[in-house]
Design an enzyme around this catalytic site. Structure first.
Site, mmCIF file in Angstrom:
data_model
loop_
_atom_site.group_PDB
_atom_site.id
_atom_site.type_symbol
_atom_site.label_atom_id
_atom_site.label_comp_id
_atom_site.label_asym_id
_atom_site.label_seq_id
_atom_site.Cartn_x
_atom_site.Cartn_y
_atom_site.Cartn_z
ATOM 1 N N ARG A 256 0.870 -1.185 0.000
ATOM 2 C CA ARG A 256 0.000 0.000 0.000
ATOM 3 C C ARG A 256 0.897 1.222 0.000
ATOM 4 N NH1 ARG A 256 -0.939 2.765 4.542
ATOM 5 N NH2 ARG A 256 -1.161 1.105 6.070
ATOM 6 N N HIS A 260 -3.530 4.402 4.802
ATOM 7 C CA HIS A 260 -4.581 3.381 4.989
ATOM 8 C C HIS A 260 -5.925 3.916 4.489
ATOM 9 C CE1 HIS A 260 -7.110 0.372 6.893
ATOM 10 N NE2 HIS A 260 -7.766 1.359 7.461
ATOM 11 N N TYR A 269 4.428 6.267 11.010
ATOM 12 C CA TYR A 269 4.810 4.926 11.460
ATOM 13 C C TYR A 269 5.674 4.130 10.479
ATOM 14 C CZ TYR A 269 0.561 3.832 8.753
ATOM 15 O OH TYR A 269 -0.385 3.751 7.769
HETATM 16 C C1 TPP Z 1 -13.602 -6.299 13.309
HETATM 17 C C2 TPP Z 1 -12.830 -5.022 13.106
HETATM 18 N N1 TPP Z 1 -11.807 -4.717 13.938
HETATM 19 C C3 TPP Z 1 -11.109 -3.573 13.768
HETATM 20 C C4 TPP Z 1 -11.446 -2.698 12.762
HETATM 21 C C5 TPP Z 1 -10.648 -1.410 12.560
HETATM 22 N N2 TPP Z 1 -9.809 -1.534 11.359
HETATM 23 C C6 TPP Z 1 -10.159 -0.933 10.202
HETATM 24 S S1 TPP Z 1 -9.047 -1.238 8.985
HETATM 25 C C7 TPP Z 1 -8.061 -2.157 10.003
HETATM 26 C C8 TPP Z 1 -6.777 -2.775 9.487
HETATM 27 C C9 TPP Z 1 -7.014 -3.778 8.387
HETATM 28 O O1 TPP Z 1 -5.804 -4.175 7.820
HETATM 29 P P1 TPP Z 1 -5.727 -5.281 6.693
HETATM 30 O O2 TPP Z 1 -6.657 -6.402 7.008
HETATM 31 O O3 TPP Z 1 -4.305 -5.623 6.490
HETATM 32 O O4 TPP Z 1 -6.336 -4.574 5.390
HETATM 33 P P2 TPP Z 1 -5.872 -3.265 4.616
HETATM 34 O O5 TPP Z 1 -6.655 -2.116 5.205
HETATM 35 O O6 TPP Z 1 -4.405 -3.112 4.801
HETATM 36 O O7 TPP Z 1 -6.257 -3.460 3.191
HETATM 37 C C10 TPP Z 1 -8.615 -2.210 11.285
HETATM 38 C C11 TPP Z 1 -7.991 -2.915 12.427
HETATM 39 C C12 TPP Z 1 -12.539 -3.043 11.925
HETATM 40 N N3 TPP Z 1 -12.931 -2.257 10.918
HETATM 41 N N4 TPP Z 1 -13.211 -4.211 12.104
#
Ligand code: TPP
Length: 369
Positions: A256, A260, A269
Site C-alpha cells: 500500500r 490506509h 509509522y
Molecule cells: C472487526 C474489526 N476490527 C477492527 C477494525 C478497525 N480496522 C479498520 S481497517 C483495520 C486494518 C485492516 O488491515 P488489513 O486487514 O491488512 O487490510 P488493509 O486495510 O491493509 O487493506 C482495522 C484494524 C474493523 N474495521 N473491524
C-alpha cells in the site's frame, strides 16, 4: 520482528522482463497482446479513479476514501480472471474490482459520500457491498460457496481481505468451514504489508500463505505487483474450485503506497526508505516496461489510455458532486426483509424529530426539544 518470507511466484520482473514459471505459465499461455494492453488500461484508469477520489475527499466531497495505490495489479489481475457468474466478497479497498465488475463510477464513491449504506446493487454486479468489519466477508463467501455447491453450479466465491484480517477469528473460521465442506472459494489475501500502523511481521511470523495448508487448504504465494502472475494464480484457483476440488488461498504480496485511508498519516509509522524501495516495484511501471519490450507501448496506446482515464475521472467527479441526497427516512429501508416493530418505532421517532424543524412546529429553542 520476523518479516514474512520473500519467496513468491512471478512471471514479470520489476524490470518488465517476462520470465517463465512451470506452475503458472500454462494458465496464461492464451493471453493475447490485446488482453495485456487492456489490463494496462484498467490499471491506469483505476489509479486515476483513486487519485480523483482522494482529491474529492480532500475537497470535502467524500467523508473518507481508502486508496488502493500500489495494489492495482493484485485487484485487476484477480478480478479479470473471474467469470461474471462468480460472486465477489470484497473489503472496503477493492475499488479496482468494482471498476472491473462494471459498477457505475458514482456508485464506487457513493458509500464514501455517506449517501447510501451500499454503493451498488450487489446482485447486478455479483459483487457484495464493501465490508468494513475486518474479515467478515470471508464468512459470507463461504456461505455463498456452499450454496453454489448444493445448487450444483460451478460458480465460485472470491473473497478479498488484507494481511491484518488473517489475525481475525472470522477469517480463520471461514477457512475451517471452507475446508470441511470443500467449498468453491478463493481466499484472496492482499498482503500490502500494513494493517493501518501494524506491520505484517506482527501479524505473521511466517508467510501468510503457509498458514492455509494447516487448515487443509492449498495455497500460493504470488507477486501481487505482477498482473500476469496474479491472473495465472487466480485462474488456477478458480479452476480447482469449479472442478469440485474446494478452496484455494492466494497471498498476493503487494504494498500500500498511500495511507490506509485519507484519515491516516503513514509518515508517522513507516520508513520513507521502505516506500522508495516499493516504488521501484510499481505494478503499472512493470507492465509498461513489458509492453515496451514487446513493441506494444505505442504513442497511440498511451494517448488512448490517458484519454480514457481523463474521461472516467471527469465522469466520477460529476457523478459524485451531482449525487442527490437521499431522503433521511430511507436509512430505515432494507434493514429487515419483514416488518420490525422496534425499527418502525425508531422510524416514527425520527420522522417526528425531522418534522420538529418545520417552522409551524418551531419551539422557543429552535425546535430541538
Ligand atoms: C472487526 C474489526 N476490527 C477492527 C477494525 C478497525 N480496522 C479498520 S481497517 C483495520 C486494518 C485492516 O488491515 P488489513 O486487514 O491488512 O487490510 P488493509 O486495510 O491493509 O487493506 C482495522 C484494524 C474493523 N474495521 N473491524
Amino acid at each position: 520482528m520476523v518479516e514474512s518470507s520473500p519467496e513468491f511466484v512471478q512471471l514479470i520482473t520489476p524490470e518488465g522482463e517476462r520470465i517463465s514459471n512451470p506452475e503458472l505459465d500454462p494458465w496464461v499461455a492464451d493471453v493475447t497482446d490485446a488482453q495485456l494492453t487492456a489490463w494496462y488500461e484498467d490499471m491506469v484508469v483505476v489509479r486515476r479513479i483513486d487519485t480523483e477520489a482522494t482529491a474529492l475527499q480532500r475537497q470535502g466531497e467524500l467523508g473518507l476514501w481508502p486508496p488502493l495505490l500500489g495494489q492495482e495489479a493484485a485487484q485487476v489481475g484477480s478480478s479479470r480472471a473471474t467469470r461474471d457468474d462468480d460472486f465477489i466478497f470484497p473489503s472496503y479497498r477493492e475499488n479496482a474490482v468494482a471498476y472491473v465488475r462494471g459498477v457505475p463510477f458514482a456508485d464506487i464513491v457513493r458509500v464514501w459520500r455517506g449517501n447510501a449504506q451500499s454503493g451498488w446493487d450487489p446482485y447486478k454486479h455479483q459483487l457484495a457491498a464493501p465490508n468494513i468489519i475486518i474479515g467478515a466477508q470471508t464468512l459470507h463467501a463461504v456461505g455463498w460457496g456452499v450454496g453454489a455447491k448444493y445448487d450444483g453450479v460451478d460458480s465460485v466465491a472470491v473473497t478479498y481481505f488484507g494481511d491484518g484480517a488473517t489475525s481475525e477469528g472470522d477469517v480463520n473460521e471461514a477457512m475451517v468451514f471452507a475446508a470441511s465442506f470443500q467449498a468453491p472459494v478463493v481466499f484472496f489475501c492482499q498482503n500490502n504489508h500494513w494493517a493501518i500502523s501494524e506491520p505484517v511481521g506482527l501479524q505473521a511470523v511466517q508467510s501468510i500463505a503457509d498458514r492455509a495448508p494447516g487448515f487443509g487448504i492449498p495455497s500460493l504465494r504470488v507477486d501481487g505487483n505482477d498482473v500476469l502472475a496474479v491472473v495465472a494464480a487466480t485462474r488456477l484457483a478458480l479452476d480447482r474450485a469449479r472442478r469440485g476440488d474446494g478452496p484455494t488461498f492466494i497471498e498476493a504480496v503487494t504494498y500500500r503506497m498511500g495511507p490506509h485511508t485519507t484519515a491516516d498519516d503513514p509518515t508517522r509509522y513507516r520508513d520513507k526508505a521502505e516506500l522508495e524501495a516499493w516504488k521501484l516495484r510499481d505494478p503499472i511501471l512493470r507492465l509498461q516496461r513489458l509492453l515496451d519490450s514487446l513493441g506494444l507501448l505505442t504513442p497511440e496506446l498511451e494517448a488512448r489510455t490517458q484519454a480514457k482515464a481523463d474521461e472516467v475521472a471527469a465522469e466520477l467527479r460529476a457523478g459524485c458532486i451531482n449525487m442527490p441526497d437521499p431522503e433521511p427516512l430511507t436509512v430505515f429501508d432494507n434493514v429487515y426483509a419483514t416488518p420490525n416493530a422496534t425499527l418502525e418505532k425508531e422510524r416514527d421517532q425520527y420522522a417526528a424529530y425531522l418534522s420538529s424543524f418545520d417552522s409551524s412546529n418551531t419551539t422557543s429553542n429552535g425546535g430541538r426539544s
